[in-house]
Motif scaffolding. Structure first.
Motif, PDB file in Angstrom:
ATOM      1  N   ASP A 132       0.744  -1.231   0.078  1.00  0.00           N
ATOM      2  CA  ASP A 132      -0.042   0.025   0.076  1.00  0.00           C
ATOM      3  C   ASP A 132       0.715   1.355   0.101  1.00  0.00           C
ATOM      4  O   ASP A 132       0.505   2.129  -0.576  1.00  0.00           O
ATOM      5  N   ALA A 135       2.343   1.513  -3.338  1.00  0.00           N
ATOM      6  CA  ALA A 135       1.144   2.074  -4.301  1.00  0.00           C
ATOM      7  C   ALA A 135       1.112   3.399  -4.239  1.00  0.00           C
ATOM      8  O   ALA A 135       0.710   4.040  -5.469  1.00  0.00           O
ATOM      9  N   SER A 141      -2.238   0.666  -8.176  1.00  0.00           N
ATOM     10  CA  SER A 141      -2.715  -0.129  -7.178  1.00  0.00           C
ATOM     11  C   SER A 141      -1.897  -1.183  -6.467  1.00  0.00           C
ATOM     12  O   SER A 141      -0.841  -1.333  -6.943  1.00  0.00           O
ATOM     13  N   ARG A 142      -2.316  -1.376  -5.153  1.00  0.00           N
ATOM     14  CA  ARG A 142      -1.705  -2.573  -4.386  1.00  0.00           C
ATOM     15  C   ARG A 142      -1.406  -3.726  -5.270  1.00  0.00           C
ATOM     16  O   ARG A 142      -0.489  -4.388  -5.436  1.00  0.00           O
ATOM     17  N   GLU A 143      -2.622  -3.903  -6.104  1.00  0.00           N
ATOM     18  CA  GLU A 143      -2.666  -5.446  -6.908  1.00  0.00           C
ATOM     19  C   GLU A 143      -1.293  -5.228  -8.042  1.00  0.00           C
ATOM     20  O   GLU A 143      -0.864  -6.286  -8.306  1.00  0.00           O
TER      21      GLU A 143
END
Length: 195
Positions: A132, A135, A141-143
């Motif tokens: 996070d 990001a 994004s985190r993903e």
């Protein structure tokens, strides 16, 4: 000079090097001319000759790399001000870059070795919190952070799993890290040695 100008002499230099690896003396006439080029101390004894690595993040340089290089290095695209486009380090961006190399390389793609620059290595027990933070820094994004082949975040076990998965998914032969991250990655390398 516009970005295209420095690429032309680099391409010619690659052609000269390839010839110098096979010939004692090279002369090339064209837009750029070179007379009586020599490789000192001599033409390499190593056969096949030393591999040529070309790396970058744009379609243009990666297409040249696909046509000319033995090893292709993938990194994020540079912006006009010289900084890196952090949104260009995602797994999707990496797949797109590999496709540019594949299209330019044609039948020789399977003979090309792929490498990638890992820009962030974060050894932590709290993978989600670290992802996070990255990001937010990178504006993705985190993903995307967790899937990026240019980022390693987590425990030693998680990094080992990520590197093995990325080798399989993207066909990457090796990962390059900056000197400051080498010690953090040493236990990961020890676990992967010989695998």
């Amino acid at each position: 000079d516009p970005p295209s100008v420095p690429l032309e002499p680099m391409i010619e230099a690659v052609h000269i090097l390839k010839r110098l690896f096979m010939e004692d003396e090279v002369t090339i006439s064209g837009k750029y001319s070179y007379t009586n080029c020599l490789l000192m101390p001599t033409t390499p004894v190593q056969q096949p000759p030393p591999p040529i690595l070309i790396g970058g993040g744009s379609n243009r340089i990666l297409s040249v790399a696909g046509q000319e290089a033995d090893i292709v290095g993938l990194t994020t695209r540079a912006l006009p001000d010289g900084s890196k486009d952090t949104r260009d380090l995602t797994a999707a961006a990496t797949r797109r870059k590999i496709e540019w190399v594949r299209e330019a390389a044609g039948e020789r793609f399977d003979d090309i070795e792929l490498t990638i620059m890992v820009s962030s290595v974060v050894l932590t027990d709290d993978r989600k919190a670290a992802a996070d933070r990255l990001a937010a820094e990178l504006n993705i994004s985190r993903e995307d952070v967790l899937a990026s082949p240019q980022v390693l975040v987590g425990t030693i076990d998680e990094m080992v799993e990520d590197l093995q998965r990325r080798r399989e998914e993207f066909g990457l032969s090796y990962f390059v890290v900056v000197e400051g991250d080498m010690e953090k990655l040493a236990p990961v390398v020890a676990r992967l040695a010989g695998k």
